[in-house]
Scaffold this active site. Structure first.
Site, PDB file in Angstrom:
ATOM      1  N   LYS A  13      17.922  40.373  -9.049  1.00 47.02           N
ATOM      2  CA  LYS A  13      17.411  41.580  -8.776  1.00 47.02           C
ATOM      3  C   LYS A  13      16.161  41.616  -8.230  1.00 47.02           C
ATOM      4  O   LYS A  13      15.865  42.585  -7.549  1.00 47.02           O
ATOM      5  CB  LYS A  13      17.340  42.170 -10.058  1.00 47.02           C
ATOM      6  N   ARG A  88      10.575  45.921 -20.965  1.00 41.13           N
ATOM      7  CA  ARG A  88      11.316  44.622 -21.326  1.00 41.13           C
ATOM      8  C   ARG A  88      11.825  45.084 -22.838  1.00 41.13           C
ATOM      9  O   ARG A  88      12.848  44.570 -23.189  1.00 41.13           O
ATOM     10  CB  ARG A  88      10.772  43.654 -21.363  1.00 41.13           C
ATOM     11  N   ARG A 129      21.785  25.005 -10.550  1.00 35.47           N
ATOM     12  CA  ARG A 129      20.709  24.568  -9.669  1.00 35.47           C
ATOM     13  C   ARG A 129      19.997  23.116  -9.980  1.00 35.47           C
ATOM     14  O   ARG A 129      19.980  22.460 -10.963  1.00 35.47           O
ATOM     15  CB  ARG A 129      19.481  25.496  -9.938  1.00 35.47           C
ATOM     16  N   ARG A 162      16.249  21.252 -13.842  1.00 37.41           N
ATOM     17  CA  ARG A 162      15.073  21.604 -14.582  1.00 37.41           C
ATOM     18  C   ARG A 162      15.530  21.933 -16.097  1.00 37.41           C
ATOM     19  O   ARG A 162      16.407  22.655 -16.284  1.00 37.41           O
ATOM     20  CB  ARG A 162      14.367  22.938 -14.065  1.00 37.41           C
ATOM     21  N   ARG A 173      18.293  31.734 -23.343  1.00 41.81           N
ATOM     22  CA  ARG A 173      17.392  32.707 -22.987  1.00 41.81           C
ATOM     23  C   ARG A 173      18.367  33.993 -22.730  1.00 41.81           C
ATOM     24  O   ARG A 173      17.714  35.080 -22.941  1.00 41.81           O
ATOM     25  CB  ARG A 173      16.979  32.402 -21.324  1.00 41.81           C
TER      26      ARG A 173
END
Ligand SMILES: [Zn+2]
Length: 220
Positions: A13, A88, A129, A162, A173
């Site tokens: 986004k 949020r 990633r 990571r 998350r």
């Protein structure tokens, strides 16, 4: 054009916000960024926010809302803005509505765009990633692999995943994100403001769809 962009980490986004903001000539208001900016400027709310950030704590709603209020009232936002990363929580959304009502003139939010990607796909995107600890270049095992597996194209360094990108961390998350955001989705749906955009398709297609959903508010 006054917009809110909703979407989990990894849905892209931010990229869409940047592109639309540039095309429309309106600012992309990212709370993380304006927090850092107002801390740098030493504004009263910025100083307050800094106390929390220095202590490693979340900046409380009332401080974030105050900072967003100052930003939205600024002349650069007179023609509109894209709120990216705010609100949020439901409490923040309600505070934002009150704030926009009090402010008058500028008017309320016109569209709330939700960028939708199934969680399993987000986990695949983020957990693929790999980054180079030396030069910070980011790769993706499927979409943007390095020429030599496990090694950086630029500096030859050994690539790492990571901690944030490990599947179990991404899942955790996303769970937090869903818990916070699903009441927001309901809230904006009830107000007739929610526009869903399928963000599993290529970036240009997502952008086309985004333009379709925000077009009704475009004025000459
Ligand atoms: Zn490197």
């Amino acid at each position: 054009m006054r917009l809110i962009f909703l979407g989990a980490p990894g849905v892209g986004k931010g990229t869409q916000a940047q592109r639309l903001a540039a095309q429309e000539g309106i600012p992309q208001v990212s709370t993380g960024e304006i927090l850092r900016e107002s801390v740098k400027q030493g504004a009263p709310l910025g100083r307050k926010a800094k106390e929390y950030m220095d202590a490693g704590k979340l900046v409380p709603d009332e401080v974030v809302i105050g900072i967003v209020r100052d930003k939205v009232a600024a002349t650069e936002c007179a023609r509109g803005y894209i709120l990216d990363g705010f609100p949020r929580t439901l409490a923040q959304a309600e505070a934002l509505d009150r704030m926009l009502q009090e402010k008058g003139g500028g008017g309320g939010i016109e569209h709330v765009v939700s960028f939708d990607v199934p969680n399993a796909e987000i986990v695949r995107r983020l957990s693929g990633r790999r980054s180079c600890p030396t030069c910070q270049t980011v790769y993706h095992v499927e979409h943007d692999p390095p020429r030599r597996e496990g090694h950086c194209n630029k500096c030859g360094g050994a690539l790492v995943q990571r901690a944030d990108d490990k599947p179990e961390t991404v899942e955790a998350r996303l769970k937090v994100y869903d818990q916070q955001t699903s009441p927001l989705i309901d809230y904006y749906q009830k107000r007739g403001l929610l526009r869903r955009v399928d963000a599993t398709v290529p970036i240009d297609k997502v952008y086309e769809r985004l333009q379709e959903v925000v077009r009704p508010s475009r004025r000459p």
